[in-house]
Write an enzyme that holds these catalytic residues in place. Sequence first.
Site, short mmCIF file in Angstrom:
data_model
loop_
_atom_site.label_atom_id
_atom_site.label_comp_id
_atom_site.label_asym_id
_atom_site.label_seq_id
_atom_site.Cartn_x
_atom_site.Cartn_y
_atom_site.Cartn_z
N ASP A 1 0.83 -1.20 0.00
CA ASP A 1 0.00 0.00 0.00
C ASP A 1 0.87 1.25 0.00
OD1 ASP A 1 -2.24 1.60 0.05
OD2 ASP A 1 -2.90 1.00 2.05
N ASP B 1 0.43 8.56 2.93
CA ASP B 1 0.41 10.03 2.78
C ASP B 1 1.67 10.65 3.37
OD1 ASP B 1 -2.23 10.28 1.54
OD2 ASP B 1 -2.90 9.39 3.42
N LYS C 1 -1.98 7.43 6.88
CA LYS C 1 -2.71 6.98 5.72
C LYS C 1 -4.17 7.43 5.85
CE LYS C 1 -2.23 2.88 4.34
NZ LYS C 1 -2.41 3.51 3.00
N GLY D 1 -5.73 9.31 3.19
CA GLY D 1 -6.07 10.40 2.28
C GLY D 1 -7.19 10.01 1.32
N GLU E 1 -7.77 -0.64 5.27
CA GLU E 1 -6.32 -0.77 5.08
C GLU E 1 -5.66 -1.29 6.35
OE1 GLU E 1 -5.68 2.81 1.80
OE2 GLU E 1 -5.43 3.27 3.91
C1 5RP Z 1 -5.85 5.74 1.01
C2 5RP Z 1 -4.44 5.83 1.44
C3 5RP Z 1 -3.39 5.98 0.39
O1 5RP Z 1 -2.45 4.98 0.54
C4 5RP Z 1 -2.74 7.32 0.55
O2 5RP Z 1 -3.74 8.32 0.55
C5 5RP Z 1 -1.73 7.59 -0.57
O3 5RP Z 1 -2.41 7.72 -1.76
P1 5RP Z 1 -1.65 7.99 -3.13
O4 5RP Z 1 -0.89 6.76 -3.46
O5 5RP Z 1 -2.76 8.28 -4.12
O6 5RP Z 1 -0.75 9.19 -2.92
O7 5RP Z 1 -4.11 5.76 2.60
O8 5RP Z 1 -6.73 5.72 2.11
#
Ligand code: 5RP
Length: 225
Positions: free
Chosen positions: A85, A88, A98, A100, A107
């Site tokens: 995964d 942020d 995390k 975002g 997750e």
């Molecule tokens: C989603 C998350 C994502 O892993 C986090 O927001 C990063 O996203 P991106 O890869 O689009 O920058 O926690 O809930």
Amino acid sequence: MNQDQLKQAVGQAAADYIQPHLEEDSIIGVGTGSTANCFIDALAKIKHLFDGAVASSEATAQRLKDHGIPVYDLNSVGSLEFYIDGADEINDHLQAIKGGGAALTREKIVAACSKEFVCIADDSKLVPILGTFPLPVEVIPMARSYVARELVALGGDPVYRQGVTTDNGNVILDVHNLNIQSATALEERINAIVGVVTNGLFACRPADVFLMGTQEGVKTLKAKD
Ligand code: 5RP
């Protein structure tokens, strides 16, 4: 390389990282977001080497299915070898913020069930201290105002994420201006507020390895003591 190319590089690097360990009955935990999407696209190229995946969001489940990768309910599988995964923010202890993309609860559940959490992100996500990115907190809708007052008492400035309902039917408060000196203590403290489902600090269960996209290539980071 621009940011999209860095995301593609770490998505491919994560697929390369897990490939030698894949068996025909392997099931992979898959995160959510634009970087996780790059991983899914790379994973699709080796889908003949494993059984399927557990998704951390409806969006990820749909992308996996679009690639012809079977998606399993977490309750029908045992523990997972890998969870891959994005993040942020991440620090050098591999603790992360995390959520975002509002998928933090699922997750965190899939990460908890996985033996190895591989975080993938470009180097702009590496920070000395977590908290510049506002901390997402998933909240039961009727508790929104109460939880917001409790978060203010902790020194934060919660902002209701307008128009967003999580896959679990809840709302998100994004908490600005938190002083995150002890990420594990704050994760536990916020999760103890009645009405909080979970918060986006991944500190009690940090990543095990961070594949970081840089202009010099993908670097592999392990947690500093
Ligand atoms: C989603 C998350 C994502 O892993 C986090 O927001 C990063 O996203 P991106 O890869 O689009 O920058 O926690 O809930």
